[in-house]
Design a protein around this motif. Structure first.
Motif, PDB file in Angstrom:
ATOM      1  N   ARG A  76     -22.776  -1.169  -5.084  1.00 40.33           N
ATOM      2  CA  ARG A  76     -23.375  -0.941  -3.867  1.00 40.33           C
ATOM      3  C   ARG A  76     -24.713  -0.178  -4.081  1.00 40.33           C
ATOM      4  O   ARG A  76     -25.794  -0.393  -3.492  1.00 40.33           O
ATOM      5  N   ARG A  77     -24.572   0.711  -5.117  1.00 37.95           N
ATOM      6  CA  ARG A  77     -26.106   1.417  -5.423  1.00 37.95           C
ATOM      7  C   ARG A  77     -26.978   0.662  -6.389  1.00 37.95           C
ATOM      8  O   ARG A  77     -28.244   1.012  -6.666  1.00 37.95           O
ATOM      9  N   ASP A  78     -26.415  -0.836  -6.708  1.00 37.01           N
ATOM     10  CA  ASP A  78     -27.103  -1.519  -7.378  1.00 37.01           C
ATOM     11  C   ASP A  78     -27.853  -0.980  -8.765  1.00 37.01           C
ATOM     12  O   ASP A  78     -28.970  -1.213  -8.949  1.00 37.01           O
ATOM     13  N   LEU A  79     -26.751  -0.572  -9.440  1.00 35.42           N
ATOM     14  CA  LEU A  79     -27.026  -0.119 -10.940  1.00 35.42           C
ATOM     15  C   LEU A  79     -26.224  -1.011 -11.708  1.00 35.42           C
ATOM     16  O   LEU A  79     -25.361  -1.426 -11.524  1.00 35.42           O
ATOM     17  N   PRO A  80     -26.951  -1.452 -12.819  1.00 30.88           N
ATOM     18  CA  PRO A  80     -26.244  -2.389 -13.694  1.00 30.88           C
ATOM     19  C   PRO A  80     -25.108  -1.988 -14.367  1.00 30.88           C
ATOM     20  O   PRO A  80     -25.011  -0.628 -14.895  1.00 30.88           O
ATOM     21  N   ARG A  81     -24.117  -2.482 -14.865  1.00 29.11           N
ATOM     22  CA  ARG A  81     -22.900  -2.065 -15.557  1.00 29.11           C
ATOM     23  C   ARG A  81     -22.244  -3.320 -16.292  1.00 29.11           C
ATOM     24  O   ARG A  81     -22.556  -4.351 -15.879  1.00 29.11           O
ATOM     25  N   LEU A  82     -21.335  -2.749 -17.043  1.00 25.80           N
ATOM     26  CA  LEU A  82     -20.507  -3.909 -17.762  1.00 25.80           C
ATOM     27  C   LEU A  82     -19.167  -3.634 -17.210  1.00 25.80           C
ATOM     28  O   LEU A  82     -18.955  -2.942 -16.195  1.00 25.80           O
ATOM     29  N   SER A  83     -18.276  -4.803 -17.513  1.00 26.12           N
ATOM     30  CA  SER A  83     -16.994  -4.630 -17.006  1.00 26.12           C
ATOM     31  C   SER A  83     -16.188  -3.502 -17.810  1.00 26.12           C
ATOM     32  O   SER A  83     -16.462  -3.031 -18.846  1.00 26.12           O
ATOM     33  N   PRO A  84     -15.193  -2.925 -17.025  1.00 25.92           N
ATOM     34  CA  PRO A  84     -14.547  -1.685 -17.654  1.00 25.92           C
ATOM     35  C   PRO A  84     -13.649  -2.378 -18.862  1.00 25.92           C
ATOM     36  O   PRO A  84     -13.351  -3.287 -19.178  1.00 25.92           O
ATOM     37  N   GLN A  85     -13.694  -1.252 -20.124  1.00 25.38           N
ATOM     38  CA  GLN A  85     -13.313  -1.659 -21.275  1.00 25.38           C
ATOM     39  C   GLN A  85     -12.008  -0.637 -21.523  1.00 25.38           C
ATOM     40  O   GLN A  85     -12.145   0.461 -21.637  1.00 25.38           O
ATOM     41  N   VAL A  86     -11.025  -0.973 -21.828  1.00 25.58           N
ATOM     42  CA  VAL A  86      -9.823  -0.568 -21.911  1.00 25.58           C
ATOM     43  C   VAL A  86      -9.602   0.018 -23.298  1.00 25.58           C
ATOM     44  O   VAL A  86      -9.256  -1.265 -24.108  1.00 25.58           O
ATOM     45  N   PHE A  87      -9.069   1.030 -23.713  1.00 24.38           N
ATOM     46  CA  PHE A  87      -8.825   1.453 -25.180  1.00 24.38           C
ATOM     47  C   PHE A  87      -7.515   1.866 -25.348  1.00 24.38           C
ATOM     48  O   PHE A  87      -6.958   2.762 -24.596  1.00 24.38           O
ATOM     49  N   GLU A  88      -6.659   1.201 -25.969  1.00 27.54           N
ATOM     50  CA  GLU A  88      -5.192   1.268 -25.992  1.00 27.54           C
ATOM     51  C   GLU A  88      -4.811   1.754 -27.722  1.00 27.54           C
ATOM     52  O   GLU A  88      -5.521   1.479 -28.601  1.00 27.54           O
ATOM     53  N   MET A  89      -3.678   2.028 -27.716  1.00 26.08           N
ATOM     54  CA  MET A  89      -3.064   2.539 -29.029  1.00 26.08           C
ATOM     55  C   MET A  89      -1.617   1.930 -29.108  1.00 26.08           C
ATOM     56  O   MET A  89      -0.955   1.711 -28.028  1.00 26.08           O
ATOM     57  N   PRO A  90      -1.386   1.390 -30.429  1.00 23.56           N
ATOM     58  CA  PRO A  90       0.017   0.988 -30.497  1.00 23.56           C
ATOM     59  C   PRO A  90       1.127   2.163 -30.186  1.00 23.56           C
ATOM     60  O   PRO A  90       0.732   3.357 -30.464  1.00 23.56           O
ATOM     61  N   ASP A  91       2.220   1.456 -29.695  1.00 25.00           N
ATOM     62  CA  ASP A  91       3.301   2.668 -29.495  1.00 25.00           C
ATOM     63  C   ASP A  91       4.503   2.142 -30.450  1.00 25.00           C
ATOM     64  O   ASP A  91       4.578   1.213 -31.050  1.00 25.00           O
ATOM     65  N   MET A  92       5.572   2.718 -30.459  1.00 27.60           N
ATOM     66  CA  MET A  92       6.671   2.877 -31.514  1.00 27.60           C
ATOM     67  C   MET A  92       7.535   1.568 -30.943  1.00 27.60           C
ATOM     68  O   MET A  92       8.185   1.378 -31.967  1.00 27.60           O
ATOM     69  N   ALA A  93       7.329   1.063 -29.799  1.00 31.83           N
ATOM     70  CA  ALA A  93       8.120  -0.208 -29.490  1.00 31.83           C
ATOM     71  C   ALA A  93       7.181  -1.437 -30.083  1.00 31.83           C
ATOM     72  O   ALA A  93       8.025  -2.604 -29.713  1.00 31.83           O
ATOM     73  N   GLY A  94       6.287  -1.464 -30.608  1.00 32.03           N
ATOM     74  CA  GLY A  94       5.551  -2.484 -30.894  1.00 32.03           C
ATOM     75  C   GLY A  94       4.354  -3.053 -29.872  1.00 32.03           C
ATOM     76  O   GLY A  94       3.931  -4.041 -30.018  1.00 32.03           O
ATOM     77  N   GLY A  95       4.487  -2.331 -28.971  1.00 31.73           N
ATOM     78  CA  GLY A  95       3.453  -2.620 -27.796  1.00 31.73           C
ATOM     79  C   GLY A  95       2.132  -1.774 -27.771  1.00 31.73           C
ATOM     80  O   GLY A  95       1.720  -1.269 -28.740  1.00 31.73           O
ATOM     81  N   SER A  96       1.648  -1.235 -26.522  1.00 28.06           N
ATOM     82  CA  SER A  96       0.714  -0.419 -26.720  1.00 28.06           C
ATOM     83  C   SER A  96       0.600   0.334 -25.423  1.00 28.06           C
ATOM     84  O   SER A  96       1.357   0.032 -24.382  1.00 28.06           O
ATOM     85  N   SER A  97      -0.127   1.540 -25.367  1.00 25.64           N
ATOM     86  CA  SER A  97      -0.225   2.269 -24.114  1.00 25.64           C
ATOM     87  C   SER A  97      -1.774   2.562 -23.917  1.00 25.64           C
ATOM     88  O   SER A  97      -2.425   2.776 -24.986  1.00 25.64           O
ATOM     89  N   ARG A  98      -2.252   2.728 -22.802  1.00 28.26           N
ATOM     90  CA  ARG A  98      -3.632   2.959 -22.537  1.00 28.26           C
ATOM     91  C   ARG A  98      -3.904   4.522 -22.987  1.00 28.26           C
ATOM     92  O   ARG A  98      -3.173   5.587 -22.531  1.00 28.26           O
ATOM     93  N   MET A  99      -5.330   4.582 -23.664  1.00 25.76           N
ATOM     94  CA  MET A  99      -5.781   5.936 -23.894  1.00 25.76           C
ATOM     95  C   MET A  99      -6.683   6.496 -22.967  1.00 25.76           C
ATOM     96  O   MET A  99      -6.667   7.503 -22.045  1.00 25.76           O
ATOM     97  N   TRP A 100      -7.768   5.334 -22.816  1.00 20.87           N
ATOM     98  CA  TRP A 100      -8.704   5.764 -21.743  1.00 20.87           C
ATOM     99  C   TRP A 100      -9.674   4.326 -21.392  1.00 20.87           C
ATOM    100  O   TRP A 100      -9.443   3.365 -22.203  1.00 20.87           O
ATOM    101  N   THR A 101     -10.424   4.436 -20.423  1.00 19.14           N
ATOM    102  CA  THR A 101     -11.153   3.277 -20.010  1.00 19.14           C
ATOM    103  C   THR A 101     -12.656   3.660 -19.865  1.00 19.14           C
ATOM    104  O   THR A 101     -12.677   4.707 -19.273  1.00 19.14           O
ATOM    105  N   ASN A 102     -13.345   3.052 -20.559  1.00 15.32           N
ATOM    106  CA  ASN A 102     -14.909   3.199 -20.270  1.00 15.32           C
ATOM    107  C   ASN A 102     -15.689   2.023 -19.309  1.00 15.32           C
ATOM    108  O   ASN A 102     -15.260   1.062 -19.389  1.00 15.32           O
ATOM    109  N   LEU A 103     -16.564   2.691 -18.543  1.00 16.73           N
ATOM    110  CA  LEU A 103     -17.287   1.800 -17.676  1.00 16.73           C
ATOM    111  C   LEU A 103     -18.750   1.998 -18.022  1.00 16.73           C
ATOM    112  O   LEU A 103     -19.153   3.182 -17.594  1.00 16.73           O
ATOM    113  N   SER A 104     -19.570   1.128 -18.763  1.00 20.91           N
ATOM    114  CA  SER A 104     -20.926   1.436 -19.156  1.00 20.91           C
ATOM    115  C   SER A 104     -21.874   1.230 -18.022  1.00 20.91           C
ATOM    116  O   SER A 104     -21.572   0.162 -17.239  1.00 20.91           O
TER     117      SER A 104
END
Length: 309
Positions: A76-104
């Protein structure tokens, strides 16, 4: 750098050096209610002489609302940005869980290639996210992940060498920013501000080639927070941000607030870390701190709104 900040300067270590997914190593040092994250991509050099100069590379803001609301507001404010990028870490079950998300956010004056990368990344940001997900899946299976090599870092530096500004939203199960600020403030108090008597980060100074264009963008980014004087904003909590028409667009300087400038100067002089040619300012000699521009003040420069140009 971590050893210098937590050793001779006695600042609190919030997180020791930790390697993430085999890609980069980071450590976090406390400056009160603000933290500084030290990041190294790839492998460390074999000798100190091969060490690349340090630099200020990014500013992370905590979003006032959800990241999805922030994304819509940036548009809305007409500021350039990238798509959100999710950072995950592996979990004990062999899947992953989210740590944080960055929006540049494109608030720094980048090269033509960088501006194109922001445009393309906004359209095809999912490609980068899928690549990140594949690396997490490999790590969860115990597979080797290729580190970021020097050639890839050179390409990255060419694109975003002036630095990045981004919003970071943490998963509540991974990190609580409010609790982190309280604990960071307590850690700095318990350390008595370290050997310099640091009370916090007073300002982040951003160089710009076109002060009016930069003011327009940052003004839209910080709304409704006022521009308290020309090119200066004081967000609620954390350091102020000041624009400097230095002719070079980059994250330039950290200004630390200390309890006593005289005592801090004495400590730096005794450690041979005082820049004796800083034109009336107190600065840590860049040659002793990886080439960074870090200055000290004992004045609390918070201001109310004033008349602007």
């Amino acid at each position: 750098m971590f050893d210098l900040l937590t050793g001779p300067l006695r600042l609190p270590a919030i997180q020791p050096p930790t390697t993430h997914l085999g890609m980069f190593t980071s450590a976090i040092v406390g400056f009160g209610d603000t933290t500084v994250e030290l990041i190294r991509f790839g492998e460390p050099p074999e000798t100190p002489e091969e060490e690349a100069p340090a630099r200020l590379w990014g500013i992370a803001f905590e979003p006032a609302h959800s990241l999805e609301e922030s994304r819509r507001e940036l548009d809305r404010r007409d500021l350039p940005r990238l798509s959100p990028q999710v950072f995950e870490m592996p979990d004990m079950a062999g899947g992953s869980s989210r740590m944080w998300t960055n929006l540049s956010v494109g608030l720094l004056e980048h090269t033509r290639r960088a501006r194109a990368a922001f445009f393309i990344g906004r359209l095809f940001g999912g490609l980068q996210q899928r690549q990140m997900n594949r690396m997490v899946q490999k790590a969860s299976r115990g597979e080797e992940i290729r580190p970021i090599h020097e050639e890839r870092m050179d390409s990255m530096n060419d694109l975003v060498g002036h630095g990045l500004v981004f919003l970071t939203e943490y998963d509540p199960g991974f990190y609580d920013p409010t609790r982190g600020r309280v604990e960071g403030h307590r850690a700095l108090q318990e350390a008595c501000g370290g050997s310099l008597g640091v009370q916090g980060i007073q300002e982040v100074i951003v160089g710009t080639r076109d002060i009016e264009v930069a003011r327009s963008q940052w003004r839209r980014f910080f709304e409704p927070a006022p521009e308290v004087e020309t090119g200066l904003w004081q967000p609620e909590g954390g350091p102020a941000l000041r624009l400097d028409p230095s002719g070079e667009s980059r994250l330039r300087t950290l200004v630390l607030r200390v309890s006593s400038l005289v005592q801090a100067q004495g400590l730096l002089r005794s450690e041979r870390m005082l820049d004796e040619d800083a034109h009336g300012q107190t600065r840590i000699a860049p040659t002793t701190i990886g080439g960074l521009d870090i200055r000290l003040t004992d004045r609390n420069q918070s201001r109310g709104p004033t008349k602007k140009e």
